[in-house]
Design a protein around this motif. Structure first.
Motif, short mmCIF file in Angstrom:
data_model
loop_
_atom_site.label_atom_id
_atom_site.label_comp_id
_atom_site.label_asym_id
_atom_site.label_seq_id
_atom_site.Cartn_x
_atom_site.Cartn_y
_atom_site.Cartn_z
N SER A 290 38.89 18.33 76.03
CA SER A 290 37.73 17.86 75.40
C SER A 290 36.74 17.60 76.58
O SER A 290 37.10 17.30 77.92
N ILE A 291 35.45 18.08 76.54
CA ILE A 291 34.27 17.58 77.61
C ILE A 291 33.49 16.77 76.61
O ILE A 291 32.75 17.15 75.72
N SER A 292 33.07 15.64 77.24
CA SER A 292 32.03 14.85 76.57
C SER A 292 31.15 14.08 77.70
O SER A 292 31.35 14.16 78.71
N VAL A 293 30.08 13.34 76.87
CA VAL A 293 29.28 12.94 77.87
C VAL A 293 29.05 11.47 77.19
O VAL A 293 29.12 11.03 76.00
N GLU A 294 28.75 10.31 78.15
CA GLU A 294 28.56 8.81 77.68
C GLU A 294 27.61 8.39 78.61
O GLU A 294 27.72 8.53 79.90
N VAL A 295 26.97 7.38 78.03
CA VAL A 295 26.30 6.16 78.91
C VAL A 295 27.26 5.19 79.42
O VAL A 295 27.87 4.63 78.53
N GLY A 296 27.10 5.11 80.92
CA GLY A 296 28.03 3.77 81.36
C GLY A 296 27.63 3.88 82.71
O GLY A 296 27.27 4.47 83.44
N ASP A 297 28.70 3.01 83.35
CA ASP A 297 29.08 2.86 84.58
C ASP A 297 30.27 3.26 85.11
O ASP A 297 31.34 2.89 84.48
N LEU A 298 30.30 4.38 85.89
CA LEU A 298 31.54 5.05 86.44
C LEU A 298 32.75 3.96 86.89
O LEU A 298 33.82 4.28 86.74
N THR A 299 32.20 2.98 87.59
CA THR A 299 32.99 2.23 88.06
C THR A 299 33.75 1.23 87.21
O THR A 299 34.72 0.49 87.29
N HIS A 300 33.68 1.23 85.76
CA HIS A 300 34.08 0.65 84.62
C HIS A 300 34.97 1.58 83.94
O HIS A 300 35.60 1.38 82.96
N VAL A 301 34.86 2.94 84.24
CA VAL A 301 35.64 3.79 83.30
C VAL A 301 37.15 3.85 83.56
O VAL A 301 37.54 3.92 84.59
N GLU A 302 37.69 4.02 82.47
CA GLU A 302 39.08 4.02 82.43
C GLU A 302 39.68 5.58 82.33
O GLU A 302 40.02 5.98 81.21
N ALA A 303 39.46 6.29 83.26
CA ALA A 303 39.95 7.73 83.20
C ALA A 303 41.20 7.67 84.63
O ALA A 303 41.13 6.81 85.49
N ASP A 304 41.96 8.66 84.66
CA ASP A 304 42.89 8.88 85.71
C ASP A 304 42.17 9.05 87.06
O ASP A 304 42.68 8.48 87.90
N ALA A 305 41.20 9.63 87.12
CA ALA A 305 40.19 9.89 88.30
C ALA A 305 38.82 9.89 87.82
O ALA A 305 38.30 10.33 87.10
N VAL A 306 38.11 9.10 88.87
CA VAL A 306 36.82 9.20 88.90
C VAL A 306 36.15 9.96 90.16
O VAL A 306 36.68 10.00 91.20
N VAL A 307 35.02 10.61 89.95
CA VAL A 307 34.67 11.61 91.00
C VAL A 307 33.46 10.82 91.54
O VAL A 307 32.64 9.99 90.90
N ASN A 308 33.40 10.61 92.95
CA ASN A 308 32.39 10.21 93.69
C ASN A 308 31.58 11.14 94.25
O ASN A 308 31.90 11.89 95.09
N ALA A 309 30.23 10.83 94.19
CA ALA A 309 29.20 11.62 94.69
C ALA A 309 28.90 11.14 95.94
O ALA A 309 27.95 10.22 96.36
#
Ligand code: AR6
Length: 175
Positions: free
Chosen positions: A2-21
């Protein structure tokens, strides 16, 4: 998958990996980079400094990606990528597409199932969020189609405001 979008703060996201710009220096900065370093704690900067003395002495190229542990973040990994900077004339969509594709390559090498992206290059680097959303969605869809057996099951775009969410929703509907 799945691919989805949400409003939020990436630093709070419980994903295995977060991408940093990130930027090519890999030593922190403002925007989402600053937020990630602040939330991950000083060990993230130490890990980035280690990259600069080992595998990435010249820094990270625009369009490339590299992983570190996420330390104090809920995620396990931070995948640092460097978007093209429109203010420096870096207007090639292929460079921005490469950020998303290379980040997914790195995520798959780590065997992760979920990846969360910010709108890379849509802040300090000046790209219109409509372009970022279109390129991000097309690239991620294309990557998943080309790698049907990868570990990645879930890609989330995490944006700061409702307008950006709508732009990504439109790109998801159009693609
Ligand atoms: N969560 C989700 N999205 C965020 C967050 C957050 N916590 N904070 C900002 N954004 P930017 P760039 C959004 O500027 O354009 C840094 O100084 C923001 O609203 O973070 O690739 C680096 O060190 C925008 O839509 O990244 C580089 O020098 C998007 O994230 C440079 O900025 C990207 O904005 C990179 O610029």
């Amino acid at each position: 998958m799945s691919i989805s979008v949400e409003v939020g703060d990436l630093t709070h996201v419980e994903a295995d990996a977060v991408v940093n710009a990130a930027n090519s220096l890999l030593l922190g900065g403002g925007g989402v980079d600053g937020a990630i370093h602040a939330a991950a704690g000083p060990r993230l900067l130490e890990a980035c400094r280690r990259l600069r003395t080992t595998s990435h002495r010249e820094g990270l190229d625009v369009g490339d990606a590299v992983a570190t542990p996420a330390f104090d973040l809920p995620a396990a990994w931070v995948i640092h990528t460097v978007g093209p900077n429109l203010h420096r004339g870096q207007d090639d969509p292929a460079l921005l597409a490469s950020c998303f594709a290379r980040s997914l390559d790195v995520a798959a090498e780590l065997d992760v199932r979920s990846v969360a992206f910010p709108a890379v290059s849509a802040g300090a680097y000046g790209w219109p969020v409509t372009d970022v959303a279109r390129i991000a969605v097309l690239t991620c869809r294309g990557w998943l189609a080309e790698h049907p057996a990868s570990s990645i099951e879930n890609i989330r775009f995490v944006v700061l405001d409702e307008r950006a969410r709508e732009v990504f929703e439109t790109a998801l509907d159009a693609a």
